[in-house]
Design a protein around this motif. Structure first.
Motif, short mmCIF file in Angstrom:
data_model
loop_
_atom_site.label_atom_id
_atom_site.label_comp_id
_atom_site.label_asym_id
_atom_site.label_seq_id
_atom_site.Cartn_x
_atom_site.Cartn_y
_atom_site.Cartn_z
N HIS A 253 41.31 42.28 44.46
CA HIS A 253 40.18 43.14 44.85
C HIS A 253 38.96 42.37 45.32
O HIS A 253 37.99 42.98 45.77
CB HIS A 253 39.80 44.06 43.68
N CYS A 254 38.96 41.07 45.20
CA CYS A 254 37.79 40.30 45.65
C CYS A 254 37.72 40.34 47.17
O CYS A 254 38.66 39.91 47.85
CB CYS A 254 37.90 38.85 45.16
N PRO A 255 36.62 40.87 47.75
CA PRO A 255 36.58 41.07 49.20
C PRO A 255 36.33 39.79 50.00
O PRO A 255 36.49 39.78 51.21
CB PRO A 255 35.42 42.06 49.39
N THR A 256 35.90 38.73 49.32
CA THR A 256 35.54 37.51 50.08
C THR A 256 36.45 36.33 49.79
O THR A 256 36.19 35.23 50.28
CB THR A 256 34.10 37.08 49.72
N ASN A 257 37.45 36.53 48.94
CA ASN A 257 38.32 35.44 48.50
C ASN A 257 37.58 34.38 47.68
O ASN A 257 38.03 33.24 47.60
CB ASN A 257 39.06 34.77 49.67
N ALA A 258 36.42 34.75 47.12
CA ALA A 258 35.82 33.85 46.12
C ALA A 258 36.82 33.68 44.98
O ALA A 258 36.92 32.62 44.36
CB ALA A 258 34.51 34.44 45.60
N LEU A 259 37.58 34.77 44.69
CA LEU A 259 38.78 34.68 43.87
C LEU A 259 39.95 34.78 44.83
O LEU A 259 40.18 35.85 45.42
CB LEU A 259 38.86 35.82 42.84
N ALA A 260 40.65 33.70 45.04
CA ALA A 260 41.74 33.69 46.03
C ALA A 260 42.84 34.63 45.59
O ALA A 260 43.24 34.62 44.42
CB ALA A 260 42.28 32.28 46.17
N PRO A 261 43.34 35.48 46.50
CA PRO A 261 44.37 36.45 46.12
C PRO A 261 45.65 35.77 45.64
O PRO A 261 46.14 34.85 46.29
CB PRO A 261 44.63 37.25 47.41
N MET A 262 46.12 36.23 44.49
CA MET A 262 47.34 35.66 43.91
C MET A 262 48.16 36.77 43.29
O MET A 262 47.61 37.78 42.85
CB MET A 262 47.00 34.63 42.83
N ALA B 76 39.42 31.46 41.14
CA ALA B 76 38.05 31.18 41.60
C ALA B 76 38.01 29.86 42.38
O ALA B 76 38.61 28.87 41.97
CB ALA B 76 37.11 31.11 40.40
N LEU B 77 37.26 29.89 43.47
CA LEU B 77 37.03 28.66 44.22
C LEU B 77 36.30 27.67 43.33
O LEU B 77 35.53 28.06 42.45
CB LEU B 77 36.13 28.94 45.43
N SER C 185 22.59 34.77 26.44
CA SER C 185 23.35 35.35 27.53
C SER C 185 24.46 34.42 27.97
O SER C 185 25.49 34.84 28.45
CB SER C 185 22.44 35.66 28.71
N ARG C 186 24.25 33.14 27.81
CA ARG C 186 25.21 32.17 28.36
C ARG C 186 26.31 31.85 27.36
O ARG C 186 26.03 31.50 26.22
CB ARG C 186 24.44 30.91 28.72
N PRO C 187 27.57 31.97 27.77
CA PRO C 187 28.65 31.59 26.84
C PRO C 187 28.69 30.07 26.69
O PRO C 187 28.11 29.35 27.50
CB PRO C 187 29.90 32.10 27.55
N ASP C 188 29.37 29.60 25.66
CA ASP C 188 29.46 28.16 25.45
C ASP C 188 30.21 27.49 26.59
O ASP C 188 30.00 26.33 26.88
CB ASP C 188 30.23 27.86 24.15
N ARG C 189 31.13 28.24 27.18
CA ARG C 189 32.04 27.64 28.16
C ARG C 189 31.88 28.32 29.51
O ARG C 189 31.71 29.53 29.57
CB ARG C 189 33.48 27.81 27.69
N LEU C 190 31.98 27.54 30.58
CA LEU C 190 31.97 28.14 31.92
C LEU C 190 33.41 28.30 32.38
O LEU C 190 34.07 27.34 32.77
CB LEU C 190 31.21 27.26 32.90
N ILE C 191 33.93 29.52 32.26
CA ILE C 191 35.31 29.81 32.68
C ILE C 191 35.26 30.97 33.67
O ILE C 191 34.83 32.08 33.32
CB ILE C 191 36.20 30.17 31.47
N ARG C 192 35.64 30.70 34.88
CA ARG C 192 35.65 31.73 35.92
C ARG C 192 36.97 32.51 35.87
O ARG C 192 37.97 32.02 35.35
CB ARG C 192 35.51 31.09 37.30
N PRO C 193 37.01 33.71 36.44
CA PRO C 193 38.28 34.45 36.52
C PRO C 193 39.31 33.67 37.34
O PRO C 193 38.96 32.72 38.04
CB PRO C 193 37.89 35.76 37.23
N PRO C 194 40.57 34.07 37.27
CA PRO C 194 41.61 33.33 37.98
C PRO C 194 41.38 33.29 39.48
O PRO C 194 40.82 34.21 40.05
CB PRO C 194 42.90 34.09 37.64
N PHE D 159 32.03 28.43 45.54
CA PHE D 159 32.21 29.71 44.82
C PHE D 159 30.93 30.53 44.82
O PHE D 159 30.95 31.73 45.10
CB PHE D 159 32.68 29.47 43.38
N LEU D 160 29.80 29.88 44.53
CA LEU D 160 28.56 30.64 44.40
C LEU D 160 28.14 31.26 45.73
O LEU D 160 27.51 32.32 45.76
CB LEU D 160 27.44 29.76 43.84
N ALA D 161 28.48 30.61 46.82
CA ALA D 161 28.14 31.18 48.13
C ALA D 161 29.12 32.30 48.50
O ALA D 161 28.75 33.28 49.13
CB ALA D 161 28.18 30.08 49.20
#
Ligand code: SF4
Ligand code: SF4
Ligand code: SF4
Length: 245
Positions: free
Chosen positions: A121-130, A63-64, A52-61, A70-72
């Motif tokens: 579309h992120c409602p909490t700004n875990a992905l900061a609007p850009m 991301a905190l 299930s886990r990819p080799d790399r941890l890459i979050r969407p643009p 970010f996880l919170a």
């Protein structure tokens, strides 16, 4: 009465025809109706025999950072995935511990085509609007180039070897001929959304890429196209900025 996803899309499309301000939603709904149901990328855990886990941890643009919570901040709502027209966002599963139901991008499956819709579309700004105009500022990952696998560098090496063989009065070897016929490439440069910053082309006829990791936004577009061209291990790949923890 249950309302199917398709019904909702149709209603959105009809609504948008008479409402000002729903233009984007209307266009998206009409496009989805035309294309049929959205096909999301399959999480690796759903693919038989895949981890299930990819080799790399890459979050969407946008991301905190993990240190900035970010996880919170991510409420596991999947809205970023819904917003992604390119199917670039996947989600971790319960098997991934604290990362469960949080988003990631794996260019080996689908690169990000940095439209920034997920951040809107992120409602909490875990992905900061850009905005798209700000995409040169994102840092999802960085980039590495292996010249030994790159067709442009191979073509250049072969040209040098052949020049040497000719000077020595000998014929070029057969094994080099197929690569020579592919010739210069430079497709990673063409696909890079921040070309001339993250990738430039070496002057000359070989279209050999020069990468600038500190300017790379980590979208993976170069890796995606290179993987198709070299038909194997890509010569250019994104590498994560963060370690798994
Ligand atoms: S920026 Fe666009 S393509 Fe990239 S992950 Fe977000 S919605 Fe998908
Ligand atoms: S796409 Fe790949 S093979 Fe082509 S120039 Fe770029 S790194 Fe080289
Ligand atoms: S070098 Fe590759 S990963 Fe970096 S911005 Fe350009 S296309 Fe995206």
């Amino acid at each position: 009465m249950s309302v199917s996803r398709r019904d909702m899309l149709r209603r959105t499309a009809q609504l948008g025809a008479t409402s000002i301000g729903l233009g984007a939603a209307t266009l998206a709904a009409q496009r989805l109706l035309r294309d049929g149901e959205r096909s999301y990328p399959v999480n690796r855990s759903e693919q038989a025999g895949s981890p299930s886990r990819p080799d790399r941890l890459i979050r969407p643009p946008g991301a905190l950072d993990p240190d900035d919570g970010f996880l919170a901040a991510c409420i596991r709502c999947y809205r970023c995935q819904d917003a992604c027209e390119f199917g670039a966002i996947q989600f971790f599963t319960e098997q991934d511990g604290k990362h469960y139901h949080t988003p990631y991008v794996d260019p080996a499956t689908k690169a990000c085509e940095p439209c920034m819709k997920c951040t809107e579309h992120c409602p909490t700004n875990a992905l900061a609007p850009m905005t798209v105009d700000q995409r040169a500022e994102i840092r999802m990952a960085t980039v590495e180039l292996r010249e030994d696998l790159c067709l442009s560098y191979k073509a250049k090496r072969i040209r040098d070897e052949q020049a040497m063989m000719m000077e020595l009065g000998r014929e070029p070897t057969e094994s080099e001929a197929p690569v020579e016929r592919r010739g210069p490439c430079g497709e990673c440069y063409m696909f890079c959304p921040v070309r001339e910053r993250a990738i430039k082309l070496e002057p000359g006829a070989f279209l050999a890429p020069l990468v600038f990791p500190d300017k790379c936004i980590g979208c993976g577009m170069c890796e995606e196209v290179c993987r198709v061209i070299v038909r194997g291990e890509p010569a250019i790949k994104v590498v994560p900025l963060r370690e798994w923890s």
